[in-house]
Design an enzyme around this catalytic site. Structure first.
Site, short mmCIF file in Angstrom:
data_model
loop_
_atom_site.label_atom_id
_atom_site.label_comp_id
_atom_site.label_asym_id
_atom_site.label_seq_id
_atom_site.Cartn_x
_atom_site.Cartn_y
_atom_site.Cartn_z
N SER A 135 0.87 -1.19 0.00
CA SER A 135 0.00 0.00 0.00
C SER A 135 0.90 1.23 0.00
O SER A 135 2.08 1.15 0.37
CB SER A 135 -0.86 -0.01 1.27
OG SER A 135 -1.45 1.27 1.48
N TYR A 148 -2.25 -0.90 10.44
CA TYR A 148 -2.27 -1.22 9.01
C TYR A 148 -0.98 -0.73 8.34
O TYR A 148 -0.32 -1.50 7.63
CB TYR A 148 -3.50 -0.56 8.38
CG TYR A 148 -3.69 -0.85 6.92
CD1 TYR A 148 -3.95 -2.14 6.47
CD2 TYR A 148 -3.63 0.17 5.97
CE1 TYR A 148 -4.12 -2.41 5.12
CE2 TYR A 148 -3.81 -0.09 4.62
CZ TYR A 148 -4.06 -1.37 4.20
OH TYR A 148 -4.24 -1.63 2.86
#
Ligand SMILES: NC(=O)c1ccc[n+]([C@@H]2O[C@H](COP(=O)([O-])OP(=O)(O)OC[C@H]3O[C@@H](n4cnc5c(N)ncnc54)[C@H](OP(=O)(O)O)[C@@H]3O)[C@@H](O)[C@H]2O)c1
Length: 234
Positions: A135, A148
Site C-alpha cells: 500500500s 495497518y
C-alpha cells in the site's frame, strides 16, 4: 498440470478477484484463497479456469497448508500473488494486542511464510513471479492507520529482502503499492474519498498482467500507484 498455475490470496473479492480475472485471461489456471467457501466457489465459477482453497491466514499453519494443497492438486505454481489483507481505522491508543496480531498475521506474516513454502514450486517453474500487494502506507503514515501502516511497512521490507534472496533462482519479485482502490476496504478506511476518484481494481490487475507478460531485460521492482486526484509525487 500442463497449464500454468497462479495463486491469489484474497482472490474472492476486491483487488484480488480483479487480479485473478486478469491472470485467467492471460492463460493461468488461478487458485483463489480466502476464508469463505461459498464466496470463493461463486468467484471461481465466474472466472472459469479457476479453483479455490479455503484458509484463514490468521492461523500460523495456513501458509504451509495452502501451498501443500496447491502442490497436491495442481503440481506446480508459476505466480504467487499475496493480496489478502485486513485493515483497521482508529487511533493507535485504541488498538488491542489481539487486533494488532490479526492484522500483522494476514498482512505481513502470511505473505512471508507463503513465499517460503512456495519456494520449491517457484524454483521449478519455467518463469516464476511473486507479486506482493502492499500500500502507499507501506511508505507513508496516515493518521488512524497505525497497525495497518506498520504491517504494510513490514511487507514492503520483507519484499525487498526476499527479492534479492531469490534473484539467483530467476524468481521475479514485485511490489505493488496502491493508493485508494474502489473496494469494501477503502469504504471502511477512507469514507472521505469520493467514489469516482478511487483507483479501479482492474487498474491494479493491469499492472499484474504487465508484470507476467513482459519479463524482459528491464524490470520494475516497485509500482507505486496513487489516485490521480491526489498530489503528484506525494
Ligand atoms: N482498497 C484499497 O484502497 C487498498 C489500497 C492499498 C492496498 N490495498 C491492499 O490490497 C489488498 C486487497 O484489498 P481489497 O481492497 O481488495 O480488500 P477487500 O475487498 O476487503 O478484500 C480482502 C481480501 O482478503 C481476504 N482476507 C481477509 N482476511 C483474510 C484471512 N484472515 N484469511 C484469508 N483471506 C483473508 C478476503 O477474503 P475473505 O474475507 O473472504 O476471507 C478478501 O478476499 C489488501 O492487502 C489491501 O491491504 C488495498
Amino acid at each position: 498440470m500442463e497449464q500454468k498455475v497462479a495463486l491469489v490470496t484474497g482472490g474472492s473479492r476486491g483487488i484480488g478477484k480483479a487480479i485473478a480475472r486478469g491472470l485467467v485471461e492471460e492463460g493461468y489456471f488461478t487458485v483463489l484463497v480466502g476464508r469463505d467457501a461459498a464466496t470463493l466457489e461463486v468467484a471461481a465459477k465466474e472466472l472459469g479456469q479457476a479453483g479455490f482453497i479455503v484458509a484463514d491466514l490468521v492461523r500460523p499453519e495456513a501458509p504451509d497448508e495452502v501451498i501443500k494443497t496447491c502442490a497436491a492438486r495442481y503440481g506446480r505454481l508459476d505466480v504467487l500473488v499475496n493480496c489478502a489483507g485486513l485493515s483497521a481505522a482508529g487511533s493507535f491508543t485504541e488498538v488491542t494486542p489481539d487486533e494488532w496480531d490479526r492484522i500483522f498475521a494476514v498482512n505481513a506474516r502470511a505473505p512471508f511464510f507463503l513465499c517460503r513454502a512456495a519456494l520449491p514450486l517457484l524454483k521449478a517453474a519455467p518463469k516464476a513471479f511473486v507479486i506482493n500487494i502492499a500500500s502507499v502506507v507501506g511508505f507513508k503514515g496516515y493518521i488512524n492507520q497505525s497497525v495497518y501502516a506498520s504491517s504494510k511497512h513490514a511487507l514492503t521490507g520483507f519484499t525487498k529482502v526476499f527479492a534479492k534472496e531469490v534473484q539467483p533462482f530467476g524468481i521475479r519479485v514485485h511490489l505493488i503499492s496502491p493508493g485508494g482502490v474502489a473496494t469494501e476496504m477503502v469504504r471502511q478506511m477512507r469514507p472521505d474519498i469520493k467514489a469516482d476518484e478511487l483507483i479501479q481494481p482492474e487498474e491494479i490487475a493491469d499492472i499484474v498482467r504487465f508484470i507476467v507478460t513482459r519479463p524482459g531485460n528491464g524490470t520494475i521492482d516497485h509500482f507505486y500507484i496513487r489516485r490521480y486526484s491526489g498530489l503528484a509525487f506525494d
